[in-house]
Design an enzyme around this catalytic site. Sequence first.
Site, mmCIF file in Angstrom:
data_model
loop_
_atom_site.group_PDB
_atom_site.id
_atom_site.type_symbol
_atom_site.label_atom_id
_atom_site.label_comp_id
_atom_site.label_asym_id
_atom_site.label_seq_id
_atom_site.Cartn_x
_atom_site.Cartn_y
_atom_site.Cartn_z
ATOM 1 N N ARG A 66 0.848 -1.186 0.000
ATOM 2 C CA ARG A 66 0.000 0.000 0.000
ATOM 3 C C ARG A 66 0.886 1.240 0.000
ATOM 4 O O ARG A 66 1.893 1.305 0.715
ATOM 5 C CB ARG A 66 -0.930 0.022 1.230
ATOM 6 N N GLU A 118 -4.151 7.113 -5.783
ATOM 7 C CA GLU A 118 -4.168 6.438 -7.079
ATOM 8 C C GLU A 118 -5.461 6.740 -7.827
ATOM 9 O O GLU A 118 -6.541 6.543 -7.256
ATOM 10 C CB GLU A 118 -3.998 4.925 -6.877
ATOM 11 N N HIS A 157 0.057 0.038 -10.065
ATOM 12 C CA HIS A 157 -0.765 -0.843 -9.229
ATOM 13 C C HIS A 157 -1.336 -2.003 -10.044
ATOM 14 O O HIS A 157 -2.526 -2.322 -9.968
ATOM 15 C CB HIS A 157 -1.902 -0.062 -8.563
#
Length: 318
Positions: free
Chosen positions: A236, A264, A283
């Site tokens: 994270r 994000e 990601h």
Amino acid sequence: MKIVVLDGETLNPGDLSWHGLSELGDFACFPRTANHEIIPRAQDAEVIFTNKTPLNADTLAQLPLLKYIGVLATGTNVVDLAVAKAQGIVVTNVPAYGPDAVAQMVFAHILHHTQAVAAHHQAVVDGQWANGKDFCFTLTPLQSLKGKTLGLIGYGDIGQQVAKIALAFGMQVLVNTRTEPAHLPQGVSWSSRENVFKESDILSLHCPLTPETTELINAQTLRLMKPKVLLINTARGGLIDEAALAAALAQGKVSAGVDVLSTEPPSADNPLLHAPNISITPHNAWATKEARQNLLNIAIANLKSFLQGNIRNCVNSK
């Protein structure tokens, strides 16, 4: 039964089949759903699947027919679990669908930094090899992983898979978890967090984001680390104080490979976007086709179990 997928594009951009869900009821799938579109699209749904589309208390109050929420991910922070429970809504998630995929990305970043494949490829394309005097050349010293120490903060499914790969490369592995594991493979040792910071040549984060781990990597902890340590984060973004890391990157004290950022998509002023000595992926460590198929399979199985009265992977039962 009406089944609505609010944001299916990330999980299935078109290379998987929704048939396992569509055969269970009146099925609708949307690539993504803005907050103001949730109620119009899902007001008659008994089943909703979401990945990142938030289902907060106000939204849940306007969905009186809803009986089941399937989170198409492991993390469930997009759903107000307490309110869902109070309304009798079962919420499930999908754990451990792709530890191999994330571990693979960890080593993609590690090898990017230690082997400099991309930089050497570009140099070859630019003519440096063709114009060279020797049969080979290197832009920067390459590094062997054998004998290096890999530190892991967290040792769940992903951390364990990363450790297996590290051992295959001949690395030593240090692990820090909240409680010391009773059994660890040969070559893997538990150590204090401070010692993991101090002894690791490569440090990889695999812990959840909690109040205790928020900005775990900061100016103080960076100072504990070896010069030229390589920091990897596929967990994270909030585990890292990004301004502190950017400063250390600029000073050449550390290099980094990250698949996650604090926000994000990132804001244009994120300090890591223009920092040196860092590789950033968007990601997508989790998103191999095989991992996405496994995620979808588990999500379908979760719903089928619910319909049969045998709830599995429920995250709001307590």
